[in-house]
Design an enzyme around this catalytic site. Structure first.
Site, PDB file in Angstrom:
ATOM      1  N   ASN A  72       0.814  -1.215   0.000  1.00 39.74           N
ATOM      2  CA  ASN A  72       0.000   0.000   0.000  1.00 39.74           C
ATOM      3  C   ASN A  72       0.849   1.268   0.000  1.00 39.74           C
ATOM      4  O   ASN A  72       0.398   2.323  -0.456  1.00 39.74           O
ATOM      5  CB  ASN A  72      -0.906   0.048   1.234  1.00 39.74           C
ATOM      6  CG  ASN A  72      -1.843  -1.133   1.358  1.00 39.74           C
ATOM      7  OD1 ASN A  72      -2.121  -1.596   2.446  1.00 39.74           O
ATOM      8  ND2 ASN A  72      -2.341  -1.640   0.241  1.00 39.74           N
ATOM      9  N   LYS A  88      -6.336   0.469   8.733  1.00 37.79           N
ATOM     10  CA  LYS A  88      -6.160   1.736   8.029  1.00 37.79           C
ATOM     11  C   LYS A  88      -6.899   2.876   8.722  1.00 37.79           C
ATOM     12  O   LYS A  88      -6.428   4.017   8.717  1.00 37.79           O
ATOM     13  CB  LYS A  88      -6.624   1.607   6.579  1.00 37.79           C
ATOM     14  CG  LYS A  88      -5.698   0.748   5.723  1.00 37.79           C
ATOM     15  CD  LYS A  88      -6.161   0.710   4.274  1.00 37.79           C
ATOM     16  CE  LYS A  88      -5.196  -0.124   3.439  1.00 37.79           C
ATOM     17  NZ  LYS A  88      -5.625  -0.218   2.029  1.00 37.79           N
ATOM     18  N   CYS A 190      -6.385  -1.629  -8.579  1.00 37.93           N
ATOM     19  CA  CYS A 190      -4.961  -1.259  -8.598  1.00 37.93           C
ATOM     20  C   CYS A 190      -4.057  -2.467  -8.412  1.00 37.93           C
ATOM     21  O   CYS A 190      -2.981  -2.557  -9.000  1.00 37.93           O
ATOM     22  CB  CYS A 190      -4.677  -0.238  -7.497  1.00 37.93           C
ATOM     23  SG  CYS A 190      -5.466   1.350  -7.765  1.00 37.93           S
ATOM     24  N   CYS A 342      -5.109 -17.373  -8.452  1.00 30.65           N
ATOM     25  CA  CYS A 342      -4.755 -16.055  -8.973  1.00 30.65           C
ATOM     26  C   CYS A 342      -4.116 -15.279  -7.831  1.00 30.65           C
ATOM     27  O   CYS A 342      -3.594 -15.880  -6.888  1.00 30.65           O
ATOM     28  CB  CYS A 342      -5.974 -15.329  -9.547  1.00 30.65           C
ATOM     29  SG  CYS A 342      -7.269 -14.969  -8.341  1.00 30.65           S
TER      30      CYS A 342
END
Length: 387
Positions: A72, A88, A190, A342
């Site tokens: 991050n 966070k 992202c 994945c």
């Protein structure tokens, strides 16, 4: 507003606002009297939260259920290396308090969902979108339409960003601009697509600017306009749009509505709702234990080539980008158990469901490797990089 009296410290802190004719004392009082909810304390949320705190927003809400990871820090500048592993919301609140201790900060250590959205959003004047997924944006849009709250949209992808203001005094909403969500492979987040570290700083700052203009009622707010920014070329343009007069106003939240039907045929062929309940999950720990005991499944990687170059799991048999699965399905054996992975387990789950309903594997099983490479790294082998 007249009941707010500035202390000497406040006059010093907000001096550059107080001398602006468009802001002045009355404008700063409006800012101090306002409340803003920021959904997401990540790349976009970081600059939004810091600039709104510095500007003196009276009450800031932060909703996020994520924990800070080292990946991050390349863009989420409100957090620091020392904050890795921390919620966070906690990290962001501490930084806001360091920037401006006069700001009241409410934190919600949860994900915005259909059960809590109205209760949380109704407490704030303006909502800012700092998310990276369509379902949450549709939820914000619907909830703000019901509660008649304006919200500021932001989106980032690699080198490009978008900003808009929705539902301001009856202006068009998100569903007027984006009636349906695109399939995931056309709108990766992202973590899957990558992002230039400074891009969320640019877009988030523009979002914070829109918030302040809404509060101060100055300038040209981005209502009925989508601002498009390309940092590679520095081309900046606006796309105008109007309210869809055929769309009925949202009056209640619906799980089906925020999930959104997708409009690409390939996505329909990979729709994870098909075969729901048939797909099996296997954790990385269970996978290792079973293979150590002689199990020999076919290990399929459904990530992109650039992700494969970062890391692959041991004994991977084949990599096929998940969007190519329908056209390359014959390369996947039918006489072996299949384990699909994945980065985090989302794309592999979609492929596992597709194979379960579309391919006859007789008595063989199809498994999604839950948590993907991320969970493998945290539970099996920490030397496997998370990205």
């Amino acid at each position: 507003m007249s009941e707010i009296l500035f202390t000497d410290k406040e006059r010093a802190r907000y001096a550059r606002h107080l001398i602006l004719p468009q802001v002045g004392e009355e404008g700063q009082k409006k800012i101090i009297s306002s409340s803003v909810l920021v959904v997401g304390a990540g790349g976009l949320g970081s600059p939004v939260l810091m600039y709104l705190a510095a500007a003196g927003i009276g009450r800031i809400g932060i909703i996020d259920d994520d924990i800070i990871d080292i990946t991050n820090l390349q863009r989420q500048i409100i957090h620091s290396t020392a904050s890795i592993g921390e919620l966070k919301t906690i990290s962001a609140k501490r930084r806001i308090n360091q920037i401006n201790p006069e700001v009241k900060v409410d934190i919600f250590d949860t994900r915005l969902n259909i059960d809590n959205a109205k209760e949380i959003i109704e407490k704030f004047d303006i909502i800012v979108d700092g998310t990276d997924n369509f379902a949450t944006r549709y939820l914000i849009s619907d909830c703000c339409e019901i509660l008649e709250k304006p919200w500021v949209f932001g989106s980032i992808h690699r080198f490009e960003g978008q900003v808009a203001v929705f539902n301001l005094n009856g202006s068009p909403n998100y569903r007027d601009l984006f009636p349906k969500a695109p399939p995931p492979e056309l709108a990766p987040n992202c973590a899957e697509a990558g992002v230039l570290g400074v891009l969320p700083g640019i877009i988030g700052s523009l979002q914070a600017s829109e918030v302040l203009k809404i509060i101060l009622e100055i300038g040209g707010v981005l209502e009925s306009e989508l601002l498009l920014v390309d940092t590679l070329t520095m081309n900046i343009r606006k796309l105008k749009y109007n309210r869809n007069t055929d769309r009925e106003k949202v009056t209640e939240l619906s799980e089906e509505a925020i999930t959104c039907s997708l409009n690409i045929e390939e996505e329909k062929s990979l729709d994870s709702s098909k075969g729901e309940g048939d797909m099996k999950e296997i954790s990385p720990i269970d996978f290792v234990e079973k293979t150590n005991n002689g199990w020999e499944p076919f290990l399929l990687d459904v990530r992109r080539l650039d992700e494969e170059k970062i890391v692959s799991l041991p004994n991977t048999n084949l990599r096929i980008n998940h969007t190519e699965i329908p056209s390359r399905v014959n390369e996947i054996p039918k006489d072996k158990d299949i384990v699909i992975y994945c980065r985090s387990g989302a794309r592999s789950a979609m492929v596992a469901n597709y194979l379960k309903v579309s391919v006859n594997h007789t008595d063989k099983e199809i498994y999604n490797l839950s948590g993907g490479i991320h969970l493998w790294s945290s539970s099996v082998d920490s030397s496997v990089p998370r990205y």
